[in-house]
Design a protein around this motif. Structure first.
Motif, PDB file in Angstrom:
ATOM      1  N   GLY B  70      83.947 104.523 100.253  1.00 55.17           N
ATOM      2  CA  GLY B  70      84.610 105.822 101.192  1.00 55.17           C
ATOM      3  C   GLY B  70      84.667 107.030 100.521  1.00 55.17           C
ATOM      4  N   GLY B  72      85.374 110.818  99.629  1.00 57.80           N
ATOM      5  CA  GLY B  72      86.456 111.799  99.779  1.00 57.80           C
ATOM      6  C   GLY B  72      87.775 110.874  99.569  1.00 57.80           C
ATOM      7  N   TYR B  73      88.895 111.465  99.799  1.00 59.16           N
ATOM      8  CA  TYR B  73      90.139 110.800  99.488  1.00 59.16           C
ATOM      9  C   TYR B  73      91.071 111.552 100.214  1.00 59.16           C
ATOM     10  N   TYR B  78      91.073 117.204 100.841  1.00 59.66           N
ATOM     11  CA  TYR B  78      90.111 116.820  99.821  1.00 59.66           C
ATOM     12  C   TYR B  78      89.139 116.078 100.579  1.00 59.66           C
ATOM     13  N   GLY B  79      89.227 115.633 101.875  1.00 58.70           N
ATOM     14  CA  GLY B  79      88.649 114.216 102.185  1.00 58.70           C
ATOM     15  C   GLY B  79      86.893 114.733 102.478  1.00 58.70           C
ATOM     16  N   GLY B  80      86.421 113.736 102.192  1.00 61.01           N
ATOM     17  CA  GLY B  80      84.777 113.782 102.088  1.00 61.01           C
ATOM     18  C   GLY B  80      84.062 114.879 101.394  1.00 61.01           C
ATOM     19  N   TYR B  81      82.864 114.530 101.385  1.00 62.24           N
ATOM     20  CA  TYR B  81      82.258 115.651 100.348  1.00 62.24           C
ATOM     21  C   TYR B  81      81.481 116.379 101.555  1.00 62.24           C
ATOM     22  N   GLY B  82      81.347 117.775 101.273  1.00 65.16           N
ATOM     23  CA  GLY B  82      80.130 118.480 101.799  1.00 65.16           C
ATOM     24  C   GLY B  82      80.274 118.835 103.027  1.00 65.16           C
ATOM     25  N   GLY B  83      81.257 118.447 103.749  1.00 62.67           N
ATOM     26  CA  GLY B  83      81.347 118.956 105.002  1.00 62.67           C
ATOM     27  C   GLY B  83      80.541 118.169 106.131  1.00 62.67           C
ATOM     28  N   MET B 157      93.198 107.956  99.184  1.00 66.67           N
ATOM     29  CA  MET B 157      94.069 109.107  98.855  1.00 66.67           C
ATOM     30  C   MET B 157      93.962 109.405  97.306  1.00 66.67           C
ATOM     31  N   GLY B 158      92.895 108.811  96.976  1.00 69.01           N
ATOM     32  CA  GLY B 158      92.661 109.260  95.385  1.00 69.01           C
ATOM     33  C   GLY B 158      93.497 108.496  94.435  1.00 69.01           C
ATOM     34  N   ASN B 159      94.071 107.583  94.831  1.00 67.42           N
ATOM     35  CA  ASN B 159      94.929 106.725  93.766  1.00 67.42           C
ATOM     36  C   ASN B 159      93.893 105.636  93.166  1.00 67.42           C
TER      37      ASN B 159
END
Lengths: 288, 232
Positions: B70, B72-73, B78-83, B157-159
């Motif tokens: 997945g 981004g988190y 913060y979700g996703g890279y680069g749009g 969620m980045g955990n």
């Protein structure tokens, strides 16, 4: 912040070491010009890393080098890189420095910290006006961490995420095509910094009876491996973000920091532990 | 449009080559380099195109090397890279459909309790905090599948710490389940890539020498303790 995110400059090529140093001196110069001596004393490697990262990422932005003697180097001229990103890193240094000083003053009533906070405070309205997002994130960082410590929070992701969330915002000077990656980079680097700090201070905190979430894990038989995995897997997420950014020039300096220099405190810690163990082992051996 | 064509590189180009190609074009089309140009609107559009192409390639490569990872988190910005947005949040494969799954997103899988189905839907919609809420308030037995979903929600969620813990728990509870082991592997993938690259850079050397402290007596002390030998 903590100064973990630094290069082992003995490992760098001479030209890379010189450039890295000019960025460090450039941030120091920005601090001097914008905040005077009180700014310079809070200069740290973590935010010099940020300046270097942003310089390398946005290398189309103009920058130039200046030669100057300074207080710590009165005899030989130092190369100082002047760039908007050194200024940005200097501003973020003061922002973090102010909140940290307030927090340290509240925690241990260290009068030096109170003095520092008082000295930096007049700059806050200007910083708040210029960087509302970063200021809110830094204030939330200090507040959330104090709250979490007061209630004895044990969730490592949550605790480390508090530092992560703040650094995520500091890593983004402006919203653009790279901000999502920079945020994620800052988030995991912040988590790593928190965990590294907790690992390093574990014995000290235990003795002083201070809060440290790793105390609960220390009795585990596999604590050393657990700690290594915790730090590596968290930093790996940050490094993966770095690898996706379009950075070509100065990438090697940044990699030296992210893959090697950043482990300096950890290496010292494990070396000290090994020594302690050997000492312990030889005492046991002599007793037999 | 094919992102490789936008950057003018071959799909077989290395990451380094893609970065170099991007940098070259960025220098040419950066709006700051073209102040006062007549066709500035077109230049700005072109600049956005090359940035999007770069991020698209990096997204594709990430999903290629770590299928299902997945990006981004979470939803807190913060979700996703680069749009870039993708129909399938899990990239290469959908953990709940298609290739590996019997876990349908469709209503055709009535065996899941309603809360678990809601968690699946939230995860697929990348609404990880909501998935977390549903999973945490679930009062039924926490089986391997619950831990699997929990790992995915934590990852989103980045955990990273709990994501790994719960994925390992799921794999431990159902050792025959390929999907759970696959997730454990993915979560460990970044760590492996990191340690592999680290071998190029890392030697244990216990002294960096702080430049400004170098000036002081500490320098002498430092030189004593610093022998530069590697321990590993």
């Amino acid at each position: 912040m903590f100064g973990y995110v630094a290069a082992n400059h003995k490992e760098l090529e001479a030209t890379d070491a010189a450039f890295y140093r000019s960025v460090y001196c450039g941030v120091c110069r920005s601090l001097q010009l914008r905040y005077g001596l009180k700014g310079r004393i809070i200069l740290n490697y973590d935010l010099a890393f940020l300046a270097l990262l942003l310089l390398a990422l946005y290398d189309e932005q103009p920058s130039h080098a200046e030669q100057r003697r300074c207080l710590t180097h009165p005899f030989t001229k130092q190369t100082q890189l002047r760039s908007p990103f050194c200024d940005y890193a200097a501003d973020m240094t003061v922002l973090l420095g102010y909140y940290k000083a307030c927090d340290d003053w509240q925690d241990d009533k260290n009068p030096a910290k109170q003095l520092l906070a008082r000295q930096l405070k007049p700059h806050l309205p200007q910083l708040e006006a210029q960087y509302p997002r970063q200021c809110a994130a830094t204030a939330a960082y200090i507040r959330d961490l104090a709250e979490a410590e007061a209630r004895g929070e044990s969730d490592l992701d949550y605790l480390a995420g508090i530092t992560g969330t703040a650094l995520a915002e500091l890593f983004v000077p402006t919203e653009d095509a790279w901000s999502a990656t920079l945020r994620r980079f800052g988030f995991f680097l912040g988590k790593f910094i928190y965990l590294m700090d907790a690992a390093e201070d574990l014995d000290k905190d235990k003795k002083k009876g201070s809060f440290n979430p790793l105390i609960a894990y220390q009795s585990r038989e596999d604590y050393a491996a657990f700690r290594a995995d915790l730090l590596t897997s968290t930093l790996a997420e940050a490094a993966a973000c770095f690898e996706r950014l379009p950075i070509v020039e100065h990438a090697e300096i940044l990699r030296h920091i992210l893959y090697s220099g950043i482990w300096l405190h950890y290496d010292r810690l494990t070396a000290a532990e090994r020594k302690e163990q050997e000492k312990h082992g030889s005492v046991q051996g002599a007793g037999r | 449009m094919d992102p490789y064509k936008v950057l003018g590189v071959d799909p077989s180009a290395s990451d380094e080559e893609v970065k170099k190609a991007y940098k070259q074009l960025a220098k040419k089309y950066h709006p700051d380099m073209n102040i006062g140009a007549e066709n500035i609107a077109e230049i700005e559009r072109k600049f956005k195109d090359i940035q999007n192409a770069y991020n698209t390639i990096m997204d594709q490569r990430e999903r290629g090397s770590q299928p299902g990872y997945g990006q981004g988190y979470g939803q807190q910005g913060y979700g996703g890279y680069g749009g870039q947005t993708y129909g399938n949040p899990f990239g290469g494969f959908d953990p709940f459909g298609g290739a590996f799954g019997g876990y349908g997103q469709q209503q055709s899988q009535p065996e899941h309790p309603i809360e678990i189905q809601a968690a699946i839907n939230y995860i697929n919609a990348r609404r990880f905090a909501e998935a977390r809420n549903v999973l945490d308030s679930y009062t039924g037995p926490k089986d391997a599948f619950w831990y699997y979903l929990s790992a995915l929600a934590h990852q989103g969620m980045g955990n990273n710490i709990k994501a790994k813990e719960h994925a390992e728990k799921a794999a431990h509870m159902e050792p025959d389940n390929f999907q759970y082991h696959h997730l454990v592997q993915q979560l460990n993938g970044r760590g492996h890539a990191y340690t592999q690259r680290q071998t190029t850079y890392h030697t244990v050397n216990l002294c960096t020498g702080n430049w400004c402290i170098d000036m002081l007596i500490l320098n002498a002390l430092c030189n004593c303790c610093c022998c530069g030998r590697g321990f590993c």
